[in-house]
Design a protein around this motif. Sequence first.
Motif, PDB file in Angstrom:
ATOM      1  N   TRP A  45       0.803  -1.211   0.000  1.00  0.00           N
ATOM      2  CA  TRP A  45       0.000   0.000   0.000  1.00  0.00           C
ATOM      3  C   TRP A  45       0.848   1.279   0.000  1.00  0.00           C
ATOM      4  CZ3 TRP A  45      -1.842  -3.854   3.567  1.00  0.00           C
ATOM      5  CH2 TRP A  45      -2.996  -4.514   3.117  1.00  0.00           C
ATOM      6  N   SER A  46       2.140   1.122   0.119  1.00  0.00           N
ATOM      7  CA  SER A  46       2.972   2.343   0.223  1.00  0.00           C
ATOM      8  C   SER A  46       2.960   3.141  -1.071  1.00  0.00           C
ATOM      9  CB  SER A  46       4.416   1.954   0.600  1.00  0.00           C
ATOM     10  OG  SER A  46       4.953   1.084  -0.399  1.00  0.00           O
ATOM     11  N   HIS A  60       9.234  -6.503   7.948  1.00  0.00           N
ATOM     12  CA  HIS A  60       7.865  -7.060   7.962  1.00  0.00           C
ATOM     13  C   HIS A  60       7.813  -8.476   8.535  1.00  0.00           C
ATOM     14  CE1 HIS A  60       6.117  -3.788   5.549  1.00  0.00           C
ATOM     15  NE2 HIS A  60       7.265  -3.794   4.844  1.00  0.00           N
ATOM     16  N   PHE A  89      -1.832  -5.894  12.207  1.00  0.00           N
ATOM     17  CA  PHE A  89      -1.864  -5.663  10.767  1.00  0.00           C
ATOM     18  C   PHE A  89      -2.018  -4.173  10.449  1.00  0.00           C
ATOM     19  CE2 PHE A  89      -4.059  -5.318   6.690  1.00  0.00           C
ATOM     20  CZ  PHE A  89      -3.209  -6.033   5.880  1.00  0.00           C
ATOM     21  N   ALA A  90      -2.849  -3.487  11.255  1.00  0.00           N
ATOM     22  CA  ALA A  90      -3.036  -2.049  11.024  1.00  0.00           C
ATOM     23  C   ALA A  90      -1.718  -1.286  11.237  1.00  0.00           C
ATOM     24  CB  ALA A  90      -4.130  -1.527  11.950  1.00  0.00           C
ATOM     25  N   GLU A  92       1.301  -2.511  10.844  1.00  0.00           N
ATOM     26  CA  GLU A  92       2.206  -2.820   9.737  1.00  0.00           C
ATOM     27  C   GLU A  92       1.770  -2.121   8.455  1.00  0.00           C
ATOM     28  OE1 GLU A  92       4.014  -6.674   7.269  1.00  0.00           O
ATOM     29  OE2 GLU A  92       2.216  -6.888   8.530  1.00  0.00           O
ATOM     30  N   ALA A  93       0.425  -1.949   8.308  1.00  0.00           N
ATOM     31  CA  ALA A  93      -0.066  -1.331   7.074  1.00  0.00           C
ATOM     32  C   ALA A  93       0.400   0.114   6.936  1.00  0.00           C
ATOM     33  CB  ALA A  93      -1.599  -1.397   7.049  1.00  0.00           C
ATOM     34  N   GLY A  97       2.574  -2.691   4.715  1.00  0.00           N
ATOM     35  CA  GLY A  97       2.034  -4.036   4.885  1.00  0.00           C
ATOM     36  C   GLY A  97       2.737  -5.055   4.016  1.00  0.00           C
ATOM     37  N   SER A  98       2.278  -6.351   4.142  1.00  0.00           N
ATOM     38  CA  SER A  98       2.854  -7.435   3.353  1.00  0.00           C
ATOM     39  C   SER A  98       1.769  -8.458   3.014  1.00  0.00           C
ATOM     40  CB  SER A  98       3.989  -8.119   4.118  1.00  0.00           C
ATOM     41  OG  SER A  98       3.492  -8.805   5.253  1.00  0.00           O
ATOM     42  N   LEU A 102      -1.232 -10.344   5.365  1.00  0.00           N
ATOM     43  CA  LEU A 102      -2.631 -10.294   4.921  1.00  0.00           C
ATOM     44  C   LEU A 102      -3.263 -11.677   4.927  1.00  0.00           C
ATOM     45  CD1 LEU A 102      -4.979  -8.660   3.748  1.00  0.00           C
ATOM     46  CD2 LEU A 102      -3.990  -9.054   1.472  1.00  0.00           C
ATOM     47  N   GLN A 155     -11.437  -3.798  -0.587  1.00  0.00           N
ATOM     48  CA  GLN A 155     -10.341  -4.530   0.017  1.00  0.00           C
ATOM     49  C   GLN A 155     -10.658  -4.907   1.472  1.00  0.00           C
ATOM     50  OE1 GLN A 155      -6.869  -2.119  -0.523  1.00  0.00           O
ATOM     51  NE2 GLN A 155      -6.545  -2.764  -2.653  1.00  0.00           N
TER      52      GLN A 155
END
Length: 451
Positions: A45-46, A60, A89-90, A92-93, A97-98, A102, A155
Amino acid sequence: MSEPAATRDRTSAGLPARGGVDVRGAVLMALLGLLLIELDLVGIWSDAWGMPGGVSRWWHAAPLLVLCVLMALRRRIPLLAMGFGVLVFAAEAVWGGSVGSLIVLIELVYAGALHGRPAAVRVLEPLVGALVVIAGLTTLVLTRDVRAAVLVALQVFAVFGTSFWWGASSRRHVDLAEAERQRAEAQRQRAEAQRQRAEAERERAQSLTRVAELRESAAVRDERRRMAADLHDALSGNLAAITIHAEAALAADGGQGSVQHQALTVIRETSRHSLAELQTMILLLRPDAGDAATAPGLDGVGALVEQARRQGLAVDADLDLPVELPGETPPGVAQAAYRIVQEALHNAAQHMPGGSVDVALRPVGDRLDLVVSSHPGPSVDPSLTGSVGSSSQGAGLGLRTMRERAEALGGQLSAGREDERWVVRAHLPLTRSTAGHDALDPAAASEGGAR
């Protein structure tokens, strides 16, 4: 529902048991996630949403491993693992994220819906829908881009909504399967209860039958005991008195060859013989006699012939004695033959005084043949021989008794006039395969023969 029962039900429905630690699944997922990191499937998402990036891709691995630990505990603490997983997860996002994280998050959301408490799952279902809407609106506010907002909503729905509702649907299938299992178990228990009631009724019926048989047997024993007592009281004393008086008369009579002396001798011998048979019958009637009484058989036929001769009959006996009977001979055959000869000689002495009698008794193949042929004496009208055994008082009872004895053993008996003779013919089976099943009871046979 208790925890062990719920675990058993889930296993029977084809689902993993709740409460266990899935180390194997967590390790495999960690290896898959590390492989995806090695393939540089990170920072998804970056670039798309302008989130900060530029960190090492192996950073990650830390949130991935935390998520895998939560995945190992997803069956023991499903909702708690899902909640912490969303937070990890939030976080890391924020740095892009990875894909590995996910995939693990999707499994955590699915497990939370599948293994979580039903009440909590029902509360979370609308919240997941609200989360999809909030994610889309928040993106729209921040980016002013409708396309981006719709894409984010889709998503979030794919990650949270699809996996959560899939788990909830699997949970409903489990509940339906459990309800069906409980219904089947209830039916089985009802069927088992009905079977047990039927078995109890059958045992009760058997008990009642046994009680009735015991009562009937006791009644038969009492009746036989009363019959024995009545016969003893009514006849034994009289027969004994006849014997005593005949003995006294013989002692007082000095003429050994006179007709009176011969008549008294016959009276004495007949009364003695009748008294002995009466005692035998009384012993057979008594249930406590045991082996004390033995029913007469073929070995007593010779005594019957001698007694008939003393009564004035000219008896020609062709007995071929002793008769060797097969070992499987029914026990009533010898006794029935004795009683038939006894009754036939008695009838001849009563209806043909001074006559002649031929007695033949021999085994032929698998049967015992018996023939008693009577010829009237000179003082008897031959035209009256057709009424032998049918006196006005007896009314043919002796003949009926003889026939019943033979037929009860599966044999045959005929009696009738042949020329000037009265002939009784009997054929008695010597093997159980040809004999009837209703062989005469010794007591009944003795009773019938004394008539």
